[in-house]
Design an enzyme around this catalytic site. Sequence first.
Site, PDB file in Angstrom:
ATOM      1  N   LYS A 118      52.670  42.104   8.516  1.00 63.05           N
ATOM      2  CA  LYS A 118      53.022  43.399   9.121  1.00 63.05           C
ATOM      3  C   LYS A 118      51.878  43.948   9.969  1.00 63.05           C
ATOM      4  O   LYS A 118      52.113  44.753  10.867  1.00 63.05           O
ATOM      5  CB  LYS A 118      53.476  44.388   8.045  1.00 63.05           C
ATOM      6  CG  LYS A 118      54.797  43.943   7.418  1.00 63.05           C
ATOM      7  CD  LYS A 118      55.733  45.066   7.056  1.00 63.05           C
ATOM      8  CE  LYS A 118      57.117  44.501   6.812  1.00 63.05           C
ATOM      9  NZ  LYS A 118      58.025  45.351   6.090  1.00 63.05           N
ATOM     10  N   LYS A 200      61.558  34.332   7.860  1.00 66.60           N
ATOM     11  CA  LYS A 200      62.626  34.917   7.034  1.00 66.60           C
ATOM     12  C   LYS A 200      63.470  35.915   7.829  1.00 66.60           C
ATOM     13  O   LYS A 200      62.969  36.580   8.733  1.00 66.60           O
ATOM     14  CB  LYS A 200      62.044  35.553   5.768  1.00 66.60           C
ATOM     15  CG  LYS A 200      61.593  36.976   5.920  1.00 66.60           C
ATOM     16  CD  LYS A 200      61.395  37.630   4.556  1.00 66.60           C
ATOM     17  CE  LYS A 200      60.934  39.064   4.773  1.00 66.60           C
ATOM     18  NZ  LYS A 200      61.567  40.045   3.962  1.00 66.60           N
ATOM     19  N   LYS A 203      65.558  42.811   8.098  1.00 70.25           N
ATOM     20  CA  LYS A 203      66.420  43.890   8.583  1.00 70.25           C
ATOM     21  C   LYS A 203      65.866  44.581   9.829  1.00 70.25           C
ATOM     22  O   LYS A 203      66.606  45.217  10.548  1.00 70.25           O
ATOM     23  CB  LYS A 203      66.722  44.901   7.464  1.00 70.25           C
ATOM     24  CG  LYS A 203      65.567  45.738   7.002  1.00 70.25           C
ATOM     25  CD  LYS A 203      66.066  46.808   6.060  1.00 70.25           C
ATOM     26  CE  LYS A 203      65.781  46.497   4.612  1.00 70.25           C
ATOM     27  NZ  LYS A 203      64.353  46.471   4.260  1.00 70.25           N
TER      28      LYS A 203
HETATM   29  N1  AQP Z   1      65.437  36.870   4.222  1.00 69.23           N
HETATM   30  C1  AQP Z   1      65.525  37.198   2.937  1.00 69.23           C
HETATM   31  N2  AQP Z   1      66.009  36.305   2.043  1.00 69.23           N
HETATM   32  C2  AQP Z   1      66.130  36.619   0.738  1.00 69.23           C
HETATM   33  N3  AQP Z   1      65.765  37.825   0.235  1.00 69.23           N
HETATM   34  C3  AQP Z   1      65.300  38.747   1.095  1.00 69.23           C
HETATM   35  N4  AQP Z   1      64.884  40.014   0.932  1.00 69.23           N
HETATM   36  C4  AQP Z   1      64.508  40.524   2.124  1.00 69.23           C
HETATM   37  N5  AQP Z   1      64.664  39.607   3.080  1.00 69.23           N
HETATM   38  C5  AQP Z   1      65.146  38.486   2.485  1.00 69.23           C
HETATM   39  C6  AQP Z   1      64.863  40.702  -0.335  1.00 69.23           C
HETATM   40  O1  AQP Z   1      65.496  41.963  -0.145  1.00 69.23           O
HETATM   41  C7  AQP Z   1      64.879  42.904  -0.996  1.00 69.23           C
HETATM   42  C8  AQP Z   1      64.557  44.141  -0.235  1.00 69.23           C
HETATM   43  O2  AQP Z   1      63.617  43.904   0.747  1.00 69.23           O
HETATM   44  P1  AQP Z   1      62.745  45.116   1.264  1.00 69.23           P
HETATM   45  O3  AQP Z   1      63.607  46.171   1.779  1.00 69.23           O
HETATM   46  O4  AQP Z   1      61.768  45.515   0.241  1.00 69.23           O
HETATM   47  O5  AQP Z   1      61.897  44.626   2.413  1.00 69.23           O
HETATM   48  P2  AQP Z   1      61.567  43.296   3.010  1.00 69.23           P
HETATM   49  O6  AQP Z   1      61.416  42.205   2.005  1.00 69.23           O
HETATM   50  O7  AQP Z   1      60.392  43.516   3.888  1.00 69.23           O
HETATM   51  O8  AQP Z   1      62.899  43.087   3.800  1.00 69.23           O
HETATM   52  P3  AQP Z   1      63.102  43.062   5.292  1.00 69.23           P
HETATM   53  O9  AQP Z   1      64.562  42.895   5.467  1.00 69.23           O
HETATM   54  O10 AQP Z   1      62.237  42.024   5.930  1.00 69.23           O
HETATM   55  O11 AQP Z   1      62.690  44.511   5.747  1.00 69.23           O
HETATM   56  P4  AQP Z   1      61.780  44.965   6.939  1.00 69.23           P
HETATM   57  O12 AQP Z   1      62.363  44.314   8.145  1.00 69.23           O
HETATM   58  O13 AQP Z   1      61.883  46.445   6.959  1.00 69.23           O
HETATM   59  O14 AQP Z   1      60.411  44.474   6.632  1.00 69.23           O
HETATM   60  C9  AQP Z   1      63.675  42.252  -1.626  1.00 69.23           C
HETATM   61  O15 AQP Z   1      64.021  41.859  -2.931  1.00 69.23           O
HETATM   62  C10 AQP Z   1      63.455  41.050  -0.770  1.00 69.23           C
HETATM   63  O16 AQP Z   1      62.891  39.982  -1.509  1.00 69.23           O
END
Ligand code: AQP
Length: 334
Positions: A118, A200, A203
């Site tokens: 990040k 990965k 969102k």
């Molecule tokens: N690509 C993924 N595959 C499997 N699990 C995933 N998780 C996120 N992306 C994947 C799981 O979703 C939960 C919530 O995630 P988060 O909101 O804490 O943030 P993150 O992991 O940083 O998810 P994002 O989607 O990548 O958000 P942004 O874009 O805002 O950084 C967790 O249990 C995570 O493991």
Amino acid sequence: MENTTIKKQTIFSGIQPSGQLCIGNYLGALLNWTKLQDDYNCLYCIVDMHAITVRQNPAELRRRSLDTLALYLAVGLEPEKNIMFIQSHVPAHAELAWVLGCYSMFGELSRMTQFKEKSVSNADNINAGLFTYPVLMAADILLYQADLVPVGQDQKQHIEITRDIATRFNSVYGDTFKTPEPFIPKEGAKIMSLTEPTKKMSKSDLSGGSIFLLDDRDTIIRKVKRAVTDSGSEVRYAEGKDGINNLLTIYSCFTGKTIAESEKEFGGVGYGDFKLAVGEATADALARIQSDFKQYLSDKEQLNGILKESSERAAYLARKTLSKVYRKVGFYSL
Ligand code: AQP
């Protein structure tokens, strides 16, 4: 008769309302949560305080927090069985995070992969909150004495540091926190980006690599059709076929078939037809969630009621741990 009552274990997990939820969040987290609600005491948080480690539009953050609750309900999490609340509604999270920050080391926080990633994607805003994100996450989990934390593979490192912080605190002050275990699904643990299958799915990726839970059917099918694959032609799970492996994983998760069954089903089928089947299976599964989501979102009073009751229940549990911590570190109480 022998007393066979076994105390249910506690589960804590959360999602940041930092964008529209994607199928990575669903297959890596939410789907798994729905399977646990009967057998565990579950707390599922909407972690808005984590979300502001990256700049958010305030109106959107507010809206998405409520959307996230409606999605929790739409995927099948029942309010009677789960405590579903917004992190900033329970001040104990921030309070414990401060204390735990004094038991977290600069070196270990510097090694966190998410912080490093990040810092690159938000080079103009490498703030202290981004750095201490794992400390707040440790507070989230330890406040509720959680036994298990269901997360995707990407969050495993944060559970490990939570365990290290808990162990360090316990070794100084005696048994205070339970040390939680990560609980990672066998399939769907890491859904990859459609456009960059070595990264990965996320969102906050708006470039077409993510399928959002609220995407319409045509958008889903179009995104899958454009998914990056390889120069081969065989639908087979194998090393070096990241794009196909990812699509096979998505297909198996949404249809409940194993990877082997899916490979067999698409034996001799070209990538084009395979992609269409993946897109359709995804759209079918999401259509059900989307229609329930709309219904839940239309009743704001019900959503607010759930948030209020849940945050009171969470605050009661959190306060118990926080009081214990304050006593142990030596804070004077009235
Ligand atoms: N690509 C993924 N595959 C499997 N699990 C995933 N998780 C996120 N992306 C994947 C799981 O979703 C939960 C919530 O995630 P988060 O909101 O804490 O943030 P993150 O992991 O940083 O998810 P994002 O989607 O990548 O958000 P942004 O874009 O805002 O950084 C967790 O249990 C995570 O493991």
